[in-house]
Design a protein around this motif. Structure first.
Motif, short mmCIF file in Angstrom:
data_model
loop_
_atom_site.label_atom_id
_atom_site.label_comp_id
_atom_site.label_asym_id
_atom_site.label_seq_id
_atom_site.Cartn_x
_atom_site.Cartn_y
_atom_site.Cartn_z
N LEU A 186 12.54 -5.11 0.77
CA LEU A 186 11.24 -4.60 0.33
C LEU A 186 10.43 -5.70 -0.35
CD1 LEU A 186 12.08 -1.05 -1.13
CD2 LEU A 186 11.18 -1.62 1.13
N GLU A 187 11.07 -6.44 -1.26
CA GLU A 187 10.35 -7.45 -2.03
C GLU A 187 9.86 -8.59 -1.14
OE1 GLU A 187 10.82 -9.78 -6.29
OE2 GLU A 187 12.63 -9.21 -5.18
N ASP B 293 15.92 4.17 7.55
CA ASP B 293 17.13 4.15 6.71
C ASP B 293 17.69 2.74 6.67
OD1 ASP B 293 19.67 4.42 5.59
OD2 ASP B 293 19.92 6.44 6.40
N PRO B 294 17.99 2.22 5.47
CA PRO B 294 18.56 0.86 5.40
C PRO B 294 19.82 0.68 6.24
CG PRO B 294 17.97 1.65 3.22
CD PRO B 294 17.79 2.81 4.15
N ALA C 64 7.08 2.71 6.76
CA ALA C 64 8.12 3.74 6.79
C ALA C 64 9.38 3.33 6.04
CB ALA C 64 8.47 4.08 8.25
N LEU C 65 9.42 2.09 5.53
CA LEU C 65 10.54 1.67 4.69
C LEU C 65 10.57 2.44 3.37
CD1 LEU C 65 10.32 -2.20 5.17
CD2 LEU C 65 12.26 -0.78 5.83
N ILE C 66 9.40 2.96 2.96
CA ILE C 66 9.28 3.66 1.68
C ILE C 66 9.70 5.11 1.84
CG2 ILE C 66 7.72 4.29 -0.18
CD1 ILE C 66 8.32 1.29 0.09
N LYS C 67 10.54 5.57 0.91
CA LYS C 67 11.02 6.94 0.97
C LYS C 67 10.01 7.89 0.33
CE LYS C 67 15.75 5.20 0.55
NZ LYS C 67 16.99 5.18 -0.25
N ILE D 175 0.85 -1.21 0.00
CA ILE D 175 0.00 0.00 0.00
C ILE D 175 0.87 1.25 0.00
CG2 ILE D 175 -1.66 1.34 1.34
CD1 ILE D 175 -2.98 -1.03 0.08
N ALA D 176 1.95 1.24 0.82
CA ALA D 176 2.85 2.39 0.89
C ALA D 176 3.56 2.61 -0.44
CB ALA D 176 3.87 2.19 2.01
#
Length: 518
Positions: free
Chosen positions: A254-255, A186-187, A153-156, A130-131
């Motif tokens: 992410l994947e 942040d990764p 919040a992983l998505i920038k 969704i993000a």
């Protein structure tokens, strides 16, 4: 009387789709209808929304003297789930002019979440997808359940607002009390999982050859099958393999997290994202659909949940023949295609297969200490479960034989542990990344090389190639088996930090060809 539209998201298969929740309030006898090709859960959202609004102190749509129509657009896209409760409630309040808001706050925002009867917002599946959908469509703000905040919040380039109740969302958009947005993850801040396997490689006595084969398989991502009598350590070796694999990088985090979040897998860690490579171990009685995926509404199976990690099939030949044969596509292509009347879903399934099997149904075939009680027909039926095409798709076959009681009780302080194995694998993977850096991510490790790539990256001198061709002729290797042999040899060379494949690497790779049926 009034109309409004609010953005939300829908998960179908492993994809997210943008949905507009439209609310129209007009004159007429009391009615509250919800349209847009929704399932039973969406139809029931009317009662959840009405109860939530009433308990929050607002008008119950079912007790007003006007006609309310909620539409989930586009109308030809099948909707399922409970994520639309929150946007339906907000759309009604805005259309009914019960709350004041800034137009830009709604236009630039997406809302997802299931409402309880009291107005609380519960955890949802697929928050990361969704993000990603919100960021892709230029939406600035995402309001979603508090439990899913860290994951989203992983998505920038996206403002993530974690909320726990309908009242919180209303207070934010009306300006009464602002919700603090989450800091972007942040990764570089990723911490290694605290949980480690209770099985370390040094705890497994003997089995030097099997450990070596597992090291090669983990370094190059090769498929491996271990065969031998029961109780020799095949399952322990397979379970210890999870700690040998490098942690996932940002792209794979992410994947893999997206897949497990949508399915609701227990692989999701306490931080709502996956760092360690997944390890899936379905029972041999698992159905075809549970392993490969499918259903009237296609859902991913274990092969997809193992994407980026390990699929361990204990008692390999005991799986249904149909299920074993279905592994052909994911082992070769790295994905599963599931076709239905309404379309085709393609699920990623690039994993390292680890199989464990006995040499016969009773497990004692070839054992000097125990007599095999299987009939010729039993053994023939057992072996036929693994067809030629499946055998060809396995890169490494290794025998895990019995060890002596003296060796079993021997304490070996020089035995290498999982940490040492992992460091060797990391160095080999770094060498692969350097070699494949110009392939734009098409090749991540040696197992991904096509026949054309092998010609370019698996260098052999004339003498070595001549010897290889002699052995290949004697063993009647198929072209697929020939190329798999070169991939394994390339990994062996990488573990020894050699630029070119040499004859000893070829000879070792030849030792891992199938012997289980011999």
């Amino acid at each position: 009387m009034s109309f409004t539209a609010i953005k939300s998201g829908l998960i179908l298969g492993l994809k997210a789709y943008l949905v507009k929740v439209e609310c129209d309030i007009g004159r007429g006898m009391n009615a509250f209808s919800l349209i847009g090709l929704g399932d039973k859960a969406i139809d029931e959202s009317k009662d959840r929304v009405c109860s939530s609004l009433r308990n929050a102190g607002y008008t119950n749509p079912q007790q007003t003297n006007h006609r309310t129509t909620i539409s989930l657009a586009p109308g030809d896209l099948r909707k399922e789930g409970t994520n639309f409760d929150l946007p339906i409630a907000l759309a009604y309040l805005i259309a009914n002019k019960e709350i004041e808001y800034r137009e830009c706050d709604i236009e630039e925002s997406m809302f997802v979440g299931e409402l309880s009867l009291k107005g609380n917002i519960g955890k949802l599946k697929g928050a990361l997808a969704i993000a990603e959908l919100a960021e892709k469509n230029g939406i600035k703000n995402l309001f979603l359940p508090k439990e899913n905040g860290e994951e989203a919040a992983l998505i920038k380039n996206l403002n993530v607002y974690p909320v726990s109740s309908l009242t919180e969302v209303i207070d934010h958009i009306t300006g009464k009390r602002k919700i603090e947005k989450l800091k972007e993850t942040d990764p570089k801040d990723f911490q290694k999982e605290e949980e480690k396997s209770i099985i370390d490689m040094k705890d497994i006595k003997g089995q030097t050859a099997a450990k070596r084969a597992l090291l090669i398989a983990a370094a190059g991502g090769h498929n491996i099958v271990m065969y031998g009598p029961p109780g020799t350590g095949k399952t322990m070796l397979a379970r210890a393999s999870r700690d040998l694999l490098p942690d996932l990088d940002y792209k794979n985090i992410l994947e893999v997290t997206r897949i497990h979040s949508i399915v609701g897998s227990n692989e999701i860690g306490k931080n709502n994202y996956i760092i360690k490579a997944p390890f899936r171990s379905p029972h041999h009685t698992s159905s075809y659909v549970s392993l490969v995926g499918g259903g009237s509404v296609p859902k991913p199976g274990e092969v997809t949940l193992a994407h980026g990690g390990v699929l361990f099939l204990d008692e390999f030949p005991e799986f249904e023949l149909k299920t074993i044969e279905a592994l052909r596509e994911p082992l070769e292509e790295g994905h599963v295609s599931i076709s239905r009347a309404k379309g085709t879903e393609k699920f990623p399934a690039k994993f390292m297969l680890i199989g464990a099997m006995n040499p016969c149904p009773c497990g004692n075939r070839g054992n000097k200490d125990k007599k095999c009680i299987c009939t010729v027909n039993d053994i023939s039926r057992y072996e036929r479960k693994l067809s030629g095409p499946i055998l060809d798709r396995i890169d490494i076959w290794v025998n895990v034989s019995n060890i002596s009681y003296e060796e079993l009780g021997l304490k070996d302080d020089k035995a290498e542990g999982s940490e040492i194995f992992k460091n060797k694998i990391l160095k080999a993977r770094e060498k692969m990344q350097e070699r494949f850096k110009d392939t734009n991510g098409k090749i991540e490790m040696n197992r991904d090389m096509s026949s054309k790539d092998i010609e370019h990256f698996a260098n052999l001198d004339d003498a070595t190639r001549k010897e290889l061709n002699i052995y290949a002729t004697k063993l009647h290797l198929s072209p697929r088996a020939y190329h798999r042999l070169l991939r394994v040899a390339r990994t062996i060379a990488d573990l020894e930090y050699k630029e070119n494949i040499e004859l000893p690497h070829i000879l070792e790779a030849l030792q891992y060809r199938p012997k289980v049926n011999g």
